[in-house]
Design an enzyme around this catalytic site. Structure first.
Site, PDB file in Angstrom:
ATOM      1  N   GLU A  92      53.675  11.202  74.204  1.00 55.63           N
ATOM      2  CA  GLU A  92      54.035  12.620  74.157  1.00 55.63           C
ATOM      3  C   GLU A  92      53.275  13.307  73.015  1.00 55.63           C
ATOM      4  OE1 GLU A  92      58.186  15.181  73.506  1.00 55.63           O
ATOM      5  OE2 GLU A  92      57.890  13.239  72.530  1.00 55.63           O
TER       6      GLU A  92
ATOM      7  N   LYS B 128      58.908  17.706  81.620  1.00 57.00           N
ATOM      8  CA  LYS B 128      60.176  17.220  81.058  1.00 57.00           C
ATOM      9  C   LYS B 128      61.349  18.032  81.600  1.00 57.00           C
ATOM     10  CE  LYS B 128      62.254  16.046  76.572  1.00 57.00           C
ATOM     11  NZ  LYS B 128      62.060  16.089  75.105  1.00 57.00           N
TER      12      LYS B 128
ATOM     13  N   CYS C 129      60.442  11.184  75.764  1.00 57.41           N
ATOM     14  CA  CYS C 129      61.194  11.182  74.506  1.00 57.41           C
ATOM     15  C   CYS C 129      62.693  10.957  74.733  1.00 57.41           C
ATOM     16  CB  CYS C 129      60.919  12.471  73.732  1.00 57.41           C
ATOM     17  SG  CYS C 129      61.312  12.345  71.959  1.00 57.41           S
TER      18      CYS C 129
END
Length: 568
Positions: A325, A388, A439
């Site tokens: 990321e 995301k 994440c």
């Protein structure tokens, strides 16, 4: 008529009904126990990783709150929550100041306050049926986590009991019922421990019976009689020790029995060679964004070095390269220089690269946190792009910005809100189908599960730990380990600064990198298409356990009402 004759003309008194009662632990004992519970839970999590202390922490909180009033139970649960979450989440204040850390820690502690109140509330059920204590403890912990994982603004699942068990035999239970079942098992063990340790868990208080004439009363033993341990009163050594030995033995048997749950040591499908590039950043902290070109260059250069080692025969040719990321905070779809550098890396290494990129749009003042596949020769594959789905509130976007600004004007440091994606992170890369999560998304059950049900054969977690520390990275890796076991998939975590590494379907970690270093690791992985029981059941284990927790609260309300209306 004699007095005796007059008494005998009245209806006989109702029989004495023994009521299970008892006193809670003294507050001077309960308060330190609540703090010790939080600290025991803390040490169970990485980087400490003493997983047996998780059920010990559960047991200490259960003992502290048993038989207390609701407000006292809530207060003790809050103490446990502060002792756990304040140090567990200390990495959130490294570069953002104390306010976000304090507010987040207090918010999370509030859910343990609710747990403490709920534990106190069900005390009458425990006192009626001692052996219900372990099950009730497990159900209430799952219920608390179900609520905390979803509220507010989508929840924050960090600190779930399941995530403390990455090296425990109980981790294998994830393949049967996911993180909720592991949490239930840990809390059940805690309930068994407190059941074994609670020596004065019941006393019998005969009800005072008012004489029907209203002129007197008859009573059993005085209410002020000292508590009697019913097990000890039998005089039998075996019966005296059974309430201690049986729960303790069950706790050991449950832990050892988890080793019998079958999990795969490796995938059962095709073999692919995957490289993780951990490019590192010029310096840790929020200002790594000011060095965006340097971060991108680090990952390009590390990939070029990998290509040179492949050409020299030092590494196998990778089928896929994974960047973390934020490896390109410069939008490579709009910035020709950034796109050219990524193409140079992909062309030289002769493999597609999954790039963690920040993309501008779709609207003004909006950005996307994405994983995009960059193919050699052709560049960005816009059909294989994952955005995301669960941006982090107050970190990637600011909900209720006007209200939040009244608390702290620092919220305006987040100038552009990240917008969520709408589809699971299923990315198809030639020989493999990836399940991409970014994440903190690894903490959310449904985000990971949706990639597997969508066909993912390999779980990929792209993350950026440059604003945190090694403790946060290791806590995140523990979640990756649980997800690998839960879905029977090989997995990997790719971080800008570490910790990166590969995880087998049984949770074993290989090639873990150091923190704040530049490293490249390459490994052959066997993909998997099968589905574990946890994958097939989906969210139903959590629904069932949470529903039973709600039923327990209702059952306790019924018992409490009956106790209030009992005669005498």
């Amino acid at each position: 008529m004699t007095t005796l004759d007059r008494d005998e003309t009245h209806a006989p008194a109702a029989p004495t009904r023994p009521v299970v009662t008892g006193r809670p632990l003294p507050l001077r004992v309960a308060a330190p126990l609540a703090v010790a519970a939080g600290l025991a839970l803390l040490v169970a999590f990485p980087p400490y990783g003493v997983w047996p202390l998780a059920p010990v922490g559960v047991a200490l909180l259960a003992a502290a709150t048993h038989r207390r009033r609701l407000r006292a139970g809530a207060g003790l649960g809050f103490l446990t929550g502060v002792a756990l979450f304040a140090p567990l989440l200390a990495w959130t204040n490294l570069h953002t100041g104390y306010l976000p850390w304090v507010l987040l820690s207090l918010l999370q502690a509030g859910y343990l306050a609710l747990l403490g109140a709920a534990t106190a509330w069900v005390s009458p059920l425990v006192d009626r049926v001692r052996w219900s204590w372990p099950v009730l403890t497990g159900l209430l912990w799952v219920g608390q986590e179900t609520l905390r994982d979803r509220t507010p603004f989508g929840g924050f699942p960090w600190g779930r009991l399941a995530f403390s068990q990455d090296t425990s035999p109980l981790l294998r239970l994830a393949s049967l019922g996911g993180a909720p079942l592991v949490t239930f098992a840990v809390a059940l063990l805690g309930g068994l421990l407190v059941t074994a340790a609670w020596h004065t868990w019941t006393t019998l208080r005969p009800t005072t019976l008012t004489h029907p004439s209203g002129t007197g009363s008859t009573t059993g033993p005085a209410d002020t009689a000292p508590p009697v341990d019913t097990a000890t009163a039998t005089g039998s050594s075996a019966r005296r020790w059974a309430p201690v030995a049986v729960p303790a033995a069950l706790a050991v048997a449950l832990t050892a029995g988890a080793l019998l749950v079958p999990v795969a040591a490796a995938g059962s499908g095709a073999t692919v060679t995957v490289a993780i590039v951990q490019g590192n950043v010029p310096r840790l902290g929020l200002d790594f964004n000011a060095q965006r070109q340097a971060v991108l260059n680090n990952h390009v250069d590390a990939t070029l070095e990998l290509a040179a080692r492949v050409a020299a025969g030092q590494h196998d040719q990778p089928d896929l390269v994974v960047w973390p990321e934020n490896s390109s905070d410069i939008d490579p779809l709009r910035n020709p220089t950034a796109g050219a550098r990524i193409s140079q890396a992909a062309d030289t290494v002769r493999a597609p690269i999954l790039v963690g990129a920040v993309l501008l749009g779709p609207g003004a003042g909006q950005v996307r946190n994405a994983g995009i596949l960059w193919r050699p020769g052709t560049g960005a594959d816009l059909d294989q792009l994952y955005t995301k789905r669960h941006p982090v509130p107050f970190a990637e976007y600011v909900p209720l910005r006007d209200v939040a600004r009244m608390v702290s004007k620092q919220v305006d440091l987040i100038r552009n809100d990240f917008v969520p994606g709408s589809t699971p992170g299923v990315v198809r890369v030639g020989p493999a189908v990836l399940g991409d999560v970014i994440c903190f998304e690894v903490a959310y059950d449904e985000v990971v599960r949706d990639t597997v049900t969508g066909g993912a054969q390999l779980l990929v977690v792209q993350t950026n730990n440059a604003t945190f520390d090694v403790a946060e990275a290791r806590q995140q890796l523990a979640m990756v380990r649980l997800r690998a076991v839960e879905h029977g998939r090989p997995a990997l975590m790719a971080s800008t600064v570490g910790v990166s590494g590969f995880v087998a379907p049984d949770g074993r970690v290989s090639d873990a990198t150091g923190f704040n270093t530049r490293e490249v690791v390459v490994r052959q992985l066997r993909l998997d298409d099968g589905r574990t029981l946890a994958t097939r059941l989906g969210w139903w284990p959590e629904v069932a356990l949470a529903a039973l927790a709600a039923a327990a609260l209702v059952g306790a309300a019924v018992v409490r009402r009956r106790q209030r209306i009992m005669p005498g």
